[in-house]
Design a protein around this motif. Structure first.
Motif, PDB file in Angstrom:
ATOM      1  N   THR A 142       0.574  -1.021   0.542  1.00 56.05           N
ATOM      2  CA  THR A 142      -0.023   0.208  -0.334  1.00 56.05           C
ATOM      3  C   THR A 142       0.655   1.098   0.136  1.00 56.05           C
ATOM      4  O   THR A 142      -0.057   2.041   0.303  1.00 56.05           O
ATOM      5  CB  THR A 142      -0.867  -0.291   1.353  1.00 56.05           C
ATOM      6  OG1 THR A 142      -0.584  -0.107   2.498  1.00 56.05           O
ATOM      7  CG2 THR A 142      -1.572  -1.025   1.120  1.00 56.05           C
ATOM      8  N   LYS A 143       2.248   1.356   0.035  1.00 59.98           N
ATOM      9  CA  LYS A 143       3.053   2.741   0.566  1.00 59.98           C
ATOM     10  C   LYS A 143       3.664   2.644  -1.729  1.00 59.98           C
ATOM     11  O   LYS A 143       4.767   3.418  -1.866  1.00 59.98           O
ATOM     12  CB  LYS A 143       4.358   2.173   1.005  1.00 59.98           C
ATOM     13  CG  LYS A 143       4.158   1.752   2.633  1.00 59.98           C
ATOM     14  CD  LYS A 143       2.896   2.513   2.981  1.00 59.98           C
ATOM     15  CE  LYS A 143       2.433   1.875   4.452  1.00 59.98           C
ATOM     16  NZ  LYS A 143       1.727   2.726   5.443  1.00 59.98           N
ATOM     17  N   LEU A 144       3.525   1.394  -1.829  1.00 62.37           N
ATOM     18  CA  LEU A 144       3.819   2.103  -3.506  1.00 62.37           C
ATOM     19  C   LEU A 144       3.746   3.594  -3.958  1.00 62.37           C
ATOM     20  O   LEU A 144       2.199   3.651  -3.732  1.00 62.37           O
ATOM     21  CB  LEU A 144       2.927   0.729  -4.128  1.00 62.37           C
ATOM     22  CG  LEU A 144       4.300  -0.128  -4.530  1.00 62.37           C
ATOM     23  CD1 LEU A 144       2.939  -1.471  -4.656  1.00 62.37           C
ATOM     24  CD2 LEU A 144       5.233  -0.685  -5.014  1.00 62.37           C
ATOM     25  N   PRO A 145       4.212   4.005  -4.704  1.00 66.06           N
ATOM     26  CA  PRO A 145       4.095   5.247  -5.206  1.00 66.06           C
ATOM     27  C   PRO A 145       2.745   5.745  -6.317  1.00 66.06           C
ATOM     28  O   PRO A 145       1.487   7.115  -6.366  1.00 66.06           O
ATOM     29  CB  PRO A 145       5.379   5.884  -5.830  1.00 66.06           C
ATOM     30  CG  PRO A 145       6.107   4.501  -6.395  1.00 66.06           C
ATOM     31  CD  PRO A 145       5.706   3.544  -4.722  1.00 66.06           C
ATOM     32  N   PHE A 146       2.308   4.554  -6.661  1.00 67.27           N
ATOM     33  CA  PHE A 146       1.499   4.579  -7.898  1.00 67.27           C
ATOM     34  C   PHE A 146       0.152   3.242  -7.880  1.00 67.27           C
ATOM     35  O   PHE A 146      -0.518   2.829  -9.189  1.00 67.27           O
ATOM     36  CB  PHE A 146       2.115   4.883  -9.197  1.00 67.27           C
ATOM     37  CG  PHE A 146       3.000   5.646  -9.415  1.00 67.27           C
ATOM     38  CD1 PHE A 146       2.663   7.518  -9.712  1.00 67.27           C
ATOM     39  CD2 PHE A 146       4.288   5.982  -9.315  1.00 67.27           C
ATOM     40  CE1 PHE A 146       3.591   8.213 -10.253  1.00 67.27           C
ATOM     41  CE2 PHE A 146       4.997   6.833  -9.512  1.00 67.27           C
ATOM     42  CZ  PHE A 146       4.930   8.113  -9.975  1.00 67.27           C
ATOM     43  N   LEU A 147      -0.079   2.957  -6.639  1.00 68.49           N
ATOM     44  CA  LEU A 147      -0.983   2.151  -5.981  1.00 68.49           C
ATOM     45  C   LEU A 147      -1.549   2.292  -7.173  1.00 68.49           C
ATOM     46  O   LEU A 147      -2.052   0.742  -7.368  1.00 68.49           O
ATOM     47  CB  LEU A 147      -1.271   1.561  -4.877  1.00 68.49           C
ATOM     48  CG  LEU A 147      -1.888   0.733  -4.299  1.00 68.49           C
ATOM     49  CD1 LEU A 147      -1.128   0.129  -4.845  1.00 68.49           C
ATOM     50  CD2 LEU A 147      -2.022   1.403  -2.929  1.00 68.49           C
ATOM     51  N   GLN A 148      -2.500   3.573  -7.003  1.00 69.59           N
ATOM     52  CA  GLN A 148      -3.990   3.783  -7.499  1.00 69.59           C
ATOM     53  C   GLN A 148      -3.530   3.069  -9.370  1.00 69.59           C
ATOM     54  O   GLN A 148      -4.589   2.327  -9.773  1.00 69.59           O
ATOM     55  CB  GLN A 148      -4.616   4.745  -7.674  1.00 69.59           C
ATOM     56  CG  GLN A 148      -3.914   4.876  -5.980  1.00 69.59           C
ATOM     57  CD  GLN A 148      -5.931   3.842  -5.212  1.00 69.59           C
ATOM     58  OE1 GLN A 148      -6.533   3.354  -5.898  1.00 69.59           O
ATOM     59  NE2 GLN A 148      -5.661   4.005  -3.982  1.00 69.59           N
ATOM     60  N   ASP A 149      -2.881   2.984  -9.678  1.00 72.28           N
ATOM     61  CA  ASP A 149      -2.711   2.566 -11.101  1.00 72.28           C
ATOM     62  C   ASP A 149      -2.705   1.143 -11.045  1.00 72.28           C
ATOM     63  O   ASP A 149      -2.970   0.506 -12.655  1.00 72.28           O
ATOM     64  CB  ASP A 149      -1.561   3.007 -11.988  1.00 72.28           C
ATOM     65  CG  ASP A 149      -1.084   4.833 -12.267  1.00 72.28           C
ATOM     66  OD1 ASP A 149      -3.072   5.284 -12.138  1.00 72.28           O
ATOM     67  OD2 ASP A 149      -0.570   5.649 -12.714  1.00 72.28           O
ATOM     68  N   GLY A 150      -1.391   0.320  -9.916  1.00 75.13           N
ATOM     69  CA  GLY A 150      -1.195  -1.003 -10.248  1.00 75.13           C
ATOM     70  C   GLY A 150      -2.542  -1.438  -9.910  1.00 75.13           C
ATOM     71  O   GLY A 150      -3.199  -2.675 -10.700  1.00 75.13           O
ATOM     72  N   VAL A 151      -3.617  -0.571  -8.935  1.00 77.50           N
ATOM     73  CA  VAL A 151      -5.265  -1.807  -8.735  1.00 77.50           C
ATOM     74  C   VAL A 151      -5.795  -1.887 -10.069  1.00 77.50           C
ATOM     75  O   VAL A 151      -6.396  -2.324 -10.441  1.00 77.50           O
ATOM     76  CB  VAL A 151      -5.315  -0.455  -8.000  1.00 77.50           C
ATOM     77  CG1 VAL A 151      -7.004  -1.060  -7.271  1.00 77.50           C
ATOM     78  CG2 VAL A 151      -4.749  -1.152  -6.014  1.00 77.50           C
ATOM     79  N   ALA A 152      -5.991  -0.785 -10.632  1.00 80.72           N
ATOM     80  CA  ALA A 152      -6.860  -0.730 -11.828  1.00 80.72           C
ATOM     81  C   ALA A 152      -5.849  -1.268 -12.932  1.00 80.72           C
ATOM     82  O   ALA A 152      -7.662  -2.069 -13.467  1.00 80.72           O
ATOM     83  CB  ALA A 152      -6.660   1.292 -12.737  1.00 80.72           C
ATOM     84  N   PHE A 153      -4.595  -1.376 -13.353  1.00 84.09           N
ATOM     85  CA  PHE A 153      -4.374  -2.298 -14.108  1.00 84.09           C
ATOM     86  C   PHE A 153      -5.241  -4.079 -13.481  1.00 84.09           C
ATOM     87  O   PHE A 153      -5.458  -4.563 -14.538  1.00 84.09           O
ATOM     88  CB  PHE A 153      -2.872  -2.713 -14.032  1.00 84.09           C
ATOM     89  CG  PHE A 153      -2.211  -4.365 -14.449  1.00 84.09           C
ATOM     90  CD1 PHE A 153      -2.623  -4.500 -15.728  1.00 84.09           C
ATOM     91  CD2 PHE A 153      -1.584  -4.652 -13.956  1.00 84.09           C
ATOM     92  CE1 PHE A 153      -1.744  -5.158 -16.276  1.00 84.09           C
ATOM     93  CE2 PHE A 153      -1.528  -6.373 -13.741  1.00 84.09           C
ATOM     94  CZ  PHE A 153      -1.272  -6.403 -15.798  1.00 84.09           C
ATOM     95  N   LEU A 154      -5.268  -4.684 -11.850  1.00 91.51           N
ATOM     96  CA  LEU A 154      -5.103  -5.812 -11.887  1.00 91.51           C
ATOM     97  C   LEU A 154      -7.245  -6.025 -11.787  1.00 91.51           C
ATOM     98  O   LEU A 154      -7.484  -6.941 -12.619  1.00 91.51           O
ATOM     99  CB  LEU A 154      -5.274  -5.762 -10.104  1.00 91.51           C
ATOM    100  CG  LEU A 154      -3.714  -6.182 -10.002  1.00 91.51           C
ATOM    101  CD1 LEU A 154      -3.528  -6.000  -9.014  1.00 91.51           C
ATOM    102  CD2 LEU A 154      -2.727  -6.970 -10.332  1.00 91.51           C
TER     103      LEU A 154
END
Length: 279
Positions: free
Chosen positions: A66-78
């Motif tokens: 959850t500390k990843l800098p662009f977490l929301q981009d990664g979550v959107a991809f998943l």
């Protein structure tokens, strides 16, 4: 001298099998159930409990993810790839759940003596080795570099990881949890997590260390054993081992006391996920 194997030997093993029913629930519910069982077993309201669970396509993130800098981009991809995304409360990093991944939890009391963390890991390793004792392979426990959610208790055959272990501790209860990739492609699952990290980091330096995933170091047991294993095949092996380790093996569901505890733990899990994922 006590060994990790002693943890597998219980007078009474209660089994809660959600390897089929879990497909209709979110994985969030499974983590709330294990918290509930930890609390109930720790208070000696319930006996030692073994639980099996399988969920549809879900990526389970660790707190560190959850500390990843662009977490929301990664979550959107998943999510674009059809995966639910949740954050678990035990240690580790991102893992994949789907219909080919069997999760097992051993929930044990610390009422008599504290269970050392490595002892818990060793017990699960021993269980898996015992389940496949008839197969001519060596199941190792060591970190597999390049795997997702790497750790010193990665389970592998010929250097390829098929399982990872974590632990959760609540009020005198310990849940030792393992995911076992039974069917499908281990490397395809790893490729998905690799792309998640690429989108969530975008090459930035980060305070935390995230794995550089090499998909080829992961495989399913069906791939490693060159056989068409099913979840049901492995469940049967699991139950047979537990039967040899107890005087009494019973199939049950949550007790009335556990159901009332469960609501509180589920609300906490949902609240934390909503906060972290901005939902």
């Amino acid at each position: 001298m006590e060994t990790s194997y002693d943890l597998l030997t219980q007078d009474h093993w209660r089994v809660i099998d959600q390897s089929s029913a879990g497909l209709y629930n979110r994985a969030l519910e499974s983590f709330a159930i294990d918290d509930t069982l930890c609390a109930a077993v720790g208070k000696e309201l319930s006996p030692a409990t073994a639980r099996s669970w399988v969920h549809q396509k879900t990526i389970v993130l660790g707190i560190q993810d959850t500390k990843l800098p662009f977490l929301q981009d990664g979550v959107a991809f998943l999510r674009e790839n059809g995966y639910d995304v949740i954050v678990r409360n035990s240690g580790g990093l991102a893992v994949v759940l789907d219909e080919g991944v069997l999760n097992l939890s051993l929930v044990l009391p610390e009422s008599v003596k504290r269970i050392d963390i490595n002892r818990g890991y060793d017990a699960m390793w021993e269980l898996i080795k015992e389940m496949f004792r008839d197969v001519d392979v060596e199941i190792e426990a060591r970190e597999i570099v390049g795997s997702y959610c790497p750790g010193s208790y990665d389970l592998s055959i010929d250097g390829k990881k098929f399982a990872g272990i974590s632990q959760r501790r609540i009020r005198g209860g310990v849940a030792v949890q393992i995911y076992l990739c039974i069917t499908g492609s281990g490397s395809e699952r790893a490729e998905l997590i690799k792309q998640f990290y690429e989108r969530s980091k975008k090459g930035m330096e980060t305070k935390h260390i995230y794995p550089d995933i090499v998909p080829e170091v992961m495989a399913s047991l069906s791939e490693l054993l060159s056989t068409n294993l099913t979840i049901q095949d492995v469940m049967l092996r699991f139950l047979k081992v537990l039967q040899t380790k107890s005087n009494r093996l019973t199939a049950e569901s949550l007790s009335t006391e556990e159901v009332s505890l469960y609501q509180g733990y589920l609300e906490r899990v949902i609240e934390r996920n909503n906060h972290v994922l901005g939902e």
